[in-house]
Design an enzyme around this catalytic site. Structure first.
Site, mmCIF file in Angstrom:
data_model
loop_
_atom_site.group_PDB
_atom_site.id
_atom_site.type_symbol
_atom_site.label_atom_id
_atom_site.label_comp_id
_atom_site.label_asym_id
_atom_site.label_seq_id
_atom_site.Cartn_x
_atom_site.Cartn_y
_atom_site.Cartn_z
ATOM 1 N N VAL A 1 9.165 22.068 3.987
ATOM 2 C CA VAL A 1 7.820 21.468 4.051
ATOM 3 C C VAL A 1 7.525 20.826 2.701
ATOM 4 C CG1 VAL A 1 5.491 21.842 4.893
ATOM 5 C CG2 VAL A 1 7.266 23.524 5.377
ATOM 6 N N THR B 1 0.659 16.677 9.942
ATOM 7 C CA THR B 1 0.775 16.913 8.495
ATOM 8 C C THR B 1 1.635 18.129 8.183
ATOM 9 O OG1 THR B 1 -1.369 17.972 8.701
ATOM 10 C CG2 THR B 1 -1.335 15.771 7.745
ATOM 11 N N LEU C 1 4.934 23.342 11.091
ATOM 12 C CA LEU C 1 6.103 23.543 10.229
ATOM 13 C C LEU C 1 5.815 24.631 9.200
ATOM 14 C CD1 LEU C 1 8.814 22.046 10.209
ATOM 15 C CD2 LEU C 1 7.969 20.701 8.305
ATOM 16 N N HIS D 1 -2.329 -20.419 4.043
ATOM 17 C CA HIS D 1 -3.320 -19.330 4.112
ATOM 18 C C HIS D 1 -2.788 -18.079 3.407
ATOM 19 C CE1 HIS D 1 -6.498 -16.967 6.409
ATOM 20 N NE2 HIS D 1 -5.655 -15.999 6.020
ATOM 21 N N GLU D 2 -1.588 -17.671 3.771
ATOM 22 C CA GLU D 2 -1.020 -16.437 3.203
ATOM 23 C C GLU D 2 -0.729 -16.599 1.715
ATOM 24 O OE1 GLU D 2 -1.294 -13.818 4.809
ATOM 25 O OE2 GLU D 2 -1.564 -14.673 6.794
ATOM 26 N N HIS E 1 -3.857 -16.004 -0.281
ATOM 27 C CA HIS E 1 -4.101 -14.565 -0.580
ATOM 28 C C HIS E 1 -3.221 -14.125 -1.747
ATOM 29 C CE1 HIS E 1 -6.578 -13.709 2.908
ATOM 30 N NE2 HIS E 1 -5.614 -13.989 3.802
ATOM 31 N N ASP F 1 -10.293 -11.371 7.572
ATOM 32 C CA ASP F 1 -10.460 -11.374 6.104
ATOM 33 C C ASP F 1 -11.936 -11.213 5.762
ATOM 34 O OD1 ASP F 1 -7.762 -11.848 5.850
ATOM 35 O OD2 ASP F 1 -7.976 -14.030 5.687
#
Ligand SMILES: Nc1ncnc2c1ncn2[C@@H]1O[C@H](COP(=O)(O)OP(=O)(O)OP(=O)(O)O)[C@@H](O)[C@H]1O
Ligand SMILES: [Zn+2]
EC number: 3.4.24.-
Length: 715
Positions: free
Chosen positions: A283, A325, A329, A541-542, A545, A619
């Site tokens: 774990v 999570t 375990l 556009h990208e 950013h 956006d």
């Protein structure tokens, strides 16, 4: 002559009774066979057998008469009817008529004329080979012939005969105890010898032989009856013993009884699972939880140590945390570390539609666990069994299961060595009685792993596959904020699958990035045909950013830019926080807004305000959310001050409009900042968009190369 039976060989045999029986027909019936009649074979046979029709036929075989070797049949016939072969002369057509003759005779008289069959088909032709072959054809003669079964005459003789043949058949096919049943009333069917001799009109000359044969057959039948009776008795005894042993086993043997109960579904028992192979080592990224559970392990290893000091350990531990999570375990690891049995039960298993089934299962589970203490009982999804009890006429028995659970938890002493670990995603849904001291009084939070935890989990699962040395788990960890252990395990697995599909020998960063994007944004949509115009808009556009992120000081570092459609998007730029952000500064929030604005600003600057697209809506959503929280939650607006405005709908119209105005100003300023950056770096913007159009996807390093004005190496 009848002593032949004692030397019977396992080869082809003909029951002597048929032969003897058959003798009656030629003696009483003048043989009227002529070649001319043989043209109609069926009719021939009818005429041949019409004469003895009313005379009941004796079947000596039924009396147990012996059997005869083939080779001795001729000898027997010769001695019974001297000169018989010489007198007869029959056409070869007879050879093919014997089956019809038998069945017709049988149908008409209810018995079998063996003699005529032998005579017509074989004996008349004086051919020993043919006789043998016919006899071998008739190996199971009595069985086959009698099984035709459309008799009409219900004479006693026929009954005797058919009984004998059924028995003959049974000897071949039925088990001994069945034979025993069938043979039981045979004795009653056998009549006295004298009576039989009279009814059958046995000639004087043959009576001695007849008697000897009768006696022999009778003795044989007796022996057979005795044998089958014995075997029947033995079978009954064996069946009885098996029955007694079976019932005893069901009642006494715990294995059998557990199986039995389990299959009824009303009272199912649970088998413990030894979890030796799962330890705290397995774990990762939940160090605090492990530390808290360490003392439970110590207790399970040595319960006495704690009793001596008078300390009380909690009976129940509640693991609280989001799905995947590692709660299960951890519970397994507790049992594994302490090397004690682990009982797993899911809350939903107790949730039965039948009244009392859930409660009985809980009783069962605790009984088994107590008998095997020290041990760990793990109840997953505790909220589904330990949810708040409701008083409702619709669910009058909803409290039964939880009451049983409470009773069981109260029912054993704290140091008895049974630890109950419950797991839930919704601790607030649990019944208060369940979380008071003395029950689940210890709560351990199992949160989503932080970047360090994620790195550890990724390393752990990467070590189980083949991966390239260039793989940096930390980069993936940084890009997977909010991923649970289970999701990270899945990410590594998907990367391994992708590498296998692509025919690679090792997993590289590319596959890991690919599976991360797939989990975050859905699968790539390679099949989607996007025209060049839309591709170009997406590329600008990208890269808008990306340029803002690159040139804004407080923005997160860029990880990747792509114009590959994925999920609902046509492209995206991913940013990587250096660390999990527990707190964000005003500058960081503003930078995030600016980066969001970059896309639309780019469209406007490059294609003109008439050609802006709908692609920027998410956006704006993002930027508006940040601005709104800055104003209403974080006290980051000078005009509205350090005050929170939770329910904006209940606010005065003035305050509402003031909030709206502040948000608008923040967004407008952000847009202007983005515009300024893109205008300043128009050249870099263009270069990056073109590189994206060429290469589709660029990673952080490649973006840097392009923005520094260097040439990208051809991939
Ligand atoms: N911290 C972790 N370290 C290593 N593996 C983990 C971790 N967390 C989750 N996993 C992996 O994810 C799987 C599922 O986790 P587990 O069943 O323990 O989650 P859970 O918290 O009990 O989820 P749920 O609340 O849905 O029952 C585990 O079997 C393990 O392979
Ligand atoms: Zn965008």
């Amino acid at each position: 002559m009848f002593s032949l039976s004692s030397t019977v060989q396992p080869q082809v045999t003909v029951p002597l009774s048929h032969l003897i029986n058959a003798f009656h027909s030629p003696k009483k019936t003048p043989v009227s066979v002529s070649p001319s009649i043989s043209q109609n074979q069926h009719r021939d046979v009818v005429s041949e057998h019409e004469a003895p029709s009313n005379e009941p036929v004796l079947n000596l075989r039924d009396l147990g008469l012996s059997e005869l070797k083939i080779g001795q049949i001729e000898q027997l016939v010769d001695s019974l009817l001297p000169g018989f072969y010489k007198d007869k002369n029959v056409s070869s057509h007879w050879h093919t008529s014997h089956v019809s003759a038998q069945s017709f005779f049988e149908n008409k008289y209810g018995c079998l004329d063996m003699f005529s069959t032998l005579r017509s088909s074989c004996l008349y032709r004086q051919h020993s080979r043919t006789l043998k072959s016919i006899c071998s054809d008739l190996q199971n003669w009595p069985v086959f012939i009698q099984s035709r079964g459309f008799k009409t005459l219900k004479s006693r003789t026929r009954r005797l005969q058919s009984t004998s043949e059924r028995l003959a058949e049974t000897q071949h096919t039925a088990p001994s105890f069945v034979k025993g049943f069938l043979l039981r009333d045979r004795g009653s069917d056998v009549e006295s010898l004298d009576k039989l001799m009279k009814t059958k009109n046995i000639p004087e000359a043959h009576q001695d032989a007849f008697k000897t044969g009768f006696a022999e057959g009778f003795l044989k039948a007796q022996a057979l009856t005795q044998k089958t009776n014995d075997s029947l008795r033995r079978t009954r005894l064996i069946v009885f013993i098996l029955l007694v042993v079976g019932i005893y086993g069901l009642l006494k043997n715990p294995f059998l009884s557990v199986r039995f109960r389990t299959t009824t579904g009303l009272d199912s028992a649970v088998d413990p699972v030894q979890m030796k192979n799962v330890t705290f080592e397995h774990v990762k990224g939940v160090e605090e939880a492990k530390q808290e559970l360490q003392e439970v392990v110590e207790f399970l290893k040595n319960p006495q140590k704690f009793t001596v000091l008078g300390g009380k350990l909690p009976k129940g531990i509640l693991l609280v945390g989001p799905p995947g999570t590692g709660k299960t375990l951890l519970a397994r690891a507790v049992a594994g570390e302490a090397d004690v049995p682990f009982y797993y039960a899911s809350g939903s298993e107790f949730d039965e539609m039948f009244v009392g089934v859930g409660a009985s299962r809980i009783r069962n589970l605790f009984r088994e666990a107590k008998a095997n203490a020290p041990c760990v009982i793990f109840i997953d999804e505790l909220d589904s069994v330990g949810g708040k009890r409701i008083e409702s006429p619709m669910h009058p028995y909803s409290r039964q299961t939880i009451n049983q659970l409470l009773a069981e938890m109260d029912g054993f002493k704290p140091n008895e060595g049974v630890i109950i670990i419950g797991a839930t995603n919704f601790p607030e849904a649990l019944d208060n009685a369940l979380i008071r001291p003395g029950r689940f009084d210890m709560q351990v939070t199992v949160p989503r792993p932080d970047v360090k935890g994620r790195t550890e989990i990724l390393k752990w699962y990467l070590n189980k596959i083949k991966f390239d040395q260039s793989v940096d788990p930390e980069i993936i960890a940084r890009g997977t904020v909010g991923f649970s252990g289970a999701e990270l395990e899945n990410l590594v697995n998907q990367a391994a699958l992708k590498a296998a599909v692509d025919g690679k020998e090792m997993v590289t960063m590319k596959e890991l990035e690919f599976s991360k994007d797939k989990i975050l944004m859905g699968p790539e949509r390679r099949s989607v045909e996007i025209d060049n115009k839309n591709k170009t808009i997406t590329a600008y556009h990208e890269s808008g950013h990306a340029i803002i992120a690159y040139y804004t000081k407080d923005a997160m570092p860029i990880n990747k830019a792509t114009i590959m459609p994925r999920g609902p998007t046509l492209g995206h730029v991913s940013l990587l926080p250096e660390n999990d952000r527990w707190n964000e500064t005003r500058a960081q929030l503003l930078a995030q807004m600016d980066v969001s604005m970059g896309g639309r600003v780019a469209e406007e600057l490059i294609f003109g305000s008439d050609h802006i697209t709908t692609g920027a809506s998410s956006d704006f959503d993002n930027a508006t959310k940040i601005a709104k929280r800055m104003v209403t939650k974080f006290g980051m607006s000078e005009k509205l001050g350090v005050m929170t405005y939770s329910d904006t709908g209940k606010l005065s119209p003035e305050t509402q409009s003031a909030i709206e105005q502040e948000i608008r100003i923040l967004l407008r300023d952000s847009y202007e900042r983005a515009k300024h950056i893109l205008k300043t770096h128009a050249k870099e913007h263009k270069n990056l968009a073109e590189a994206l159009l060429t290469y589709e996807t660029l990673d952080a390093k490649e973006i840097q190369i392009v923005l520094e004005g260097k040439k990208l190496e051809v991939r």
